[in-house]
Write an enzyme that holds these catalytic residues in place. Structure first.
Site, PDB file in Angstrom:
ATOM      1  N   SER A   1      -1.339  57.512  -2.821  1.00  0.00           N
ATOM      2  CA  SER A   1      -1.830  58.457  -1.827  1.00  0.00           C
ATOM      3  C   SER A   1      -3.336  58.694  -1.981  1.00  0.00           C
ATOM      4  O   SER A   1      -4.110  57.751  -1.865  1.00  0.00           O
ATOM      5  CB  SER A   1      -1.017  59.738  -1.915  1.00  0.00           C
ATOM      6  OG  SER A   1      -1.067  60.389  -0.690  1.00  0.00           O
TER       7      SER A   1
ATOM      8  N   HIS B   1       7.382  59.702   0.879  1.00  0.00           N
ATOM      9  CA  HIS B   1       6.071  59.514   0.255  1.00  0.00           C
ATOM     10  C   HIS B   1       6.170  59.733  -1.256  1.00  0.00           C
ATOM     11  O   HIS B   1       6.320  60.868  -1.718  1.00  0.00           O
ATOM     12  CB  HIS B   1       5.159  60.561   0.899  1.00  0.00           C
ATOM     13  CG  HIS B   1       3.725  60.463   0.523  1.00  0.00           C
ATOM     14  ND1 HIS B   1       2.974  59.348   0.729  1.00  0.00           N
ATOM     15  CD2 HIS B   1       2.889  61.384  -0.050  1.00  0.00           C
ATOM     16  CE1 HIS B   1       1.729  59.567   0.319  1.00  0.00           C
ATOM     17  NE2 HIS B   1       1.663  60.799  -0.161  1.00  0.00           N
TER      18      HIS B   1
HETATM   19  C1  GTR Z   1      -1.969  64.651   2.029  1.00  0.00           C
HETATM   20  C2  GTR Z   1      -3.144  63.973   2.659  1.00  0.00           C
HETATM   21  C3  GTR Z   1      -3.024  62.481   2.528  1.00  0.00           C
HETATM   22  C4  GTR Z   1      -2.609  62.068   1.129  1.00  0.00           C
HETATM   23  C5  GTR Z   1      -1.661  63.019   0.447  1.00  0.00           C
HETATM   24  C6  GTR Z   1      -1.510  62.853  -1.064  1.00  0.00           C
HETATM   25  O1  GTR Z   1      -1.981  66.002   2.162  1.00  0.00           O
HETATM   26  O2  GTR Z   1      -3.196  64.340   4.004  1.00  0.00           O
HETATM   27  O3  GTR Z   1      -4.202  61.859   2.948  1.00  0.00           O
HETATM   28  O4  GTR Z   1      -3.701  61.813   0.353  1.00  0.00           O
HETATM   29  O5  GTR Z   1      -2.002  64.327   0.664  1.00  0.00           O
HETATM   30  O6  GTR Z   1      -2.469  62.551  -1.767  1.00  0.00           O
HETATM   31  O7  GTR Z   1      -0.401  63.058  -1.541  1.00  0.00           O
END
Ligand code: GTR
Length: 424
Positions: free
Chosen positions: A262, A404
């Site tokens: 991420s 995610h």
């Molecule tokens: C979210 C963000 C993403 C991603 C994510 C993470 O809030 O919008 O771009 O980076 O966090 O790092 O888990």
């Protein structure tokens, strides 16, 4: 003609024809098993964040900047022109407009092994904990690096360096707490070294106007619009860990992969772009500002990321909020900066916020650059099926089912790829 009309007028036969058409259509749909987002996920996400687009048909038409044409209009058709002219041009464009530049403030650096356990993990591995101390302008900062190397394999070994953005619970050096996010036991069993540092050691992940972390040591004030942001700082931290790793005799310094999830994935890509000592880069669900094409405006956008995380990128990046077509780069060019080294991009099927298709297309559009140096990478334009790894030459991709995260399943595929590209 008359005969055919009469034929279709008979209701029984018309129904059979309709059923046949439906079956043919269904069979065609099933044979095309390329991944598609589930309607349920699209609808759920659209309801919760209605200002963001999750529908493929609503992606605006866009033209990607040509990765293989120099600013003065030359077509790049060989690796020498790429390395000498086009790659430095693109790197500069990313420094200037996206991630920012590392300040030139001089600093000192030292390494200290603060813990050594040659019988870690029931004797399977050696554990080293290394303090990397950075000193400048009368202040200092310590990056705590943890490294496991396998005891059974012939040394030096290839290794993964994880940029940890999830906190120390995932990276317990005592191994009492285990996490799929950093599956050391499995990697050691497969003959890999596993290193990790916490991004927060380099720069805490909050907007404090760049007063803390490495910014407090190195930044010049007032900060220019192309000064590095927090992602740039984390990537720099990965390079300082690399400075240590190349000195460690148990590690093959030319076989080190940098991995991030991420925001850590965005960082891994930028670290690999800035520091060509990384032989492989793994971008796990890096999304906007990472692997995903900005111009698709699918899921998270440039505008949203700049508002929610004003400290991640350089100030210049804000010019492209809701103005993606004006960007002189797109993210396929960031991926191209990894060439001719190895690159793994992966996504998760429920993580439409991170635009899996936009990340795949980004890789697809970067492949011609990987092929300039003679390695032959071929990936289809259509996405692979769910949970099916695509691996060709120096590039690899998969889309995993689920949410995610970075799981053992993802790591197993990273290691399958590393078995080919790092162990050769
Ligand atoms: C979210 C963000 C993403 C991603 C994510 C993470 O809030 O919008 O771009 O980076 O966090 O790092 O888990």
């Amino acid at each position: 003609m008359v005969y055919r009309r009469d034929f279709l007028r008979k209701p029984g036969i018309a129904i059979i024809v309709l059923i046949l058409i439906f079956q043919i259509y269904n069979a065609a749909a099933q044979s095309d098993n390329s991944w598609r987002a589930s309607t349920q996920t699209i609808e759920k996400l659209s309801k919760s964040g209605s200002e963001f687009n999750y529908y493929e048909e609503k992606v605006p038409s866009y033209t990607l900047p040509d990765v293989l044409t120099t600013i003065d209009g030359r077509k790049v058709n060989n690796s020498s022109l790429w390395t000498k002219v086009r790659r430095p041009e693109i790197l500069e464009l990313f420094r200037e407009n996206v991630f920012g530049r590392v300040p030139e403030t001089p600093y000192e650096k030292s390494f200290k092994v603060v813990n050594l356990d040659k019988k870690a993990m029931d004797g399977a591995a050696t554990l080293k904990q290394v303090d990397i101390t950075i000193t400048a302008t009368g202040k200092s900062l310590v990056i705590h690096l943890t490294l496991f190397t396998p005891n059974k394999t012939q040394k030096p070994v290839p290794a993964f360096l994880l940029i940890d953005n999830r906190g120390p619970a995932n990276t317990d050096p005592s191994r009492k707490v285990k996490s799929e996010f950093w599956p050391v036991e499995e990697a050691i069993a497969r003959g890999y070294g596993m290193a990790v540092f916490s991004n927060a050691d380099v720069d805490p992940d909050n907007f404090d106007d760049f007063k803390n972390g490495i910014h407090a040591l190195l930044d010049k004030n007032p900060r220019p619009d192309d000064a590095w942001g927090t992602i740039g700082a984390w990537a720099w931290g990965a390079s300082r860990c690399m400075d240590y790793l190349v000195t460690d005799k148990d590690i093959a310094g030319d076989k080190i992969a940098v991995v991030g999830h991420s925001r850590g994935g965005k960082t891994a890509l930028w670290a690999g772009a800035e520091d060509t000592r990384f032989a492989m880069v793994v971008s796990n669900e890096s999304g906007a500002g990472g692997a995903a094409l900005a111009r698709r405006r699918f899921g998270e956008t440039v505008g949203r990321i700049n508002t929610a995380f004003p400290h991640w990128f350089c100030s210049n990046y804000k010019k492209f909020s809701n103005n993606e077509d004006a960007l002189p780069v797109d993210m396929h060019m960031l991926l191209a900066l990894i060439a001719p080294r190895a690159l793994y991009v992966d996504c998760a099927s429920d993580d439409l916020w991170g635009d899996p298709r936009g990340s795949y297309l980004s890789l697809y559009n970067a492949v011609p650059v990987f092929n300039l140096s003679g390695t032959n990478s071929v990936i289809p334009e259509a996405m692979p099926p769910l949970n099916k790894q695509v691996m060709s030459g120096e590039v690899a991709y998969h889309i995993r089912d689920g949410v995610h995260n970075m799981l053992l399943k993802d790591w197993s595929w990273f290691m399958d790829f590393a078995d080919v590209v790092l162990k050769k």
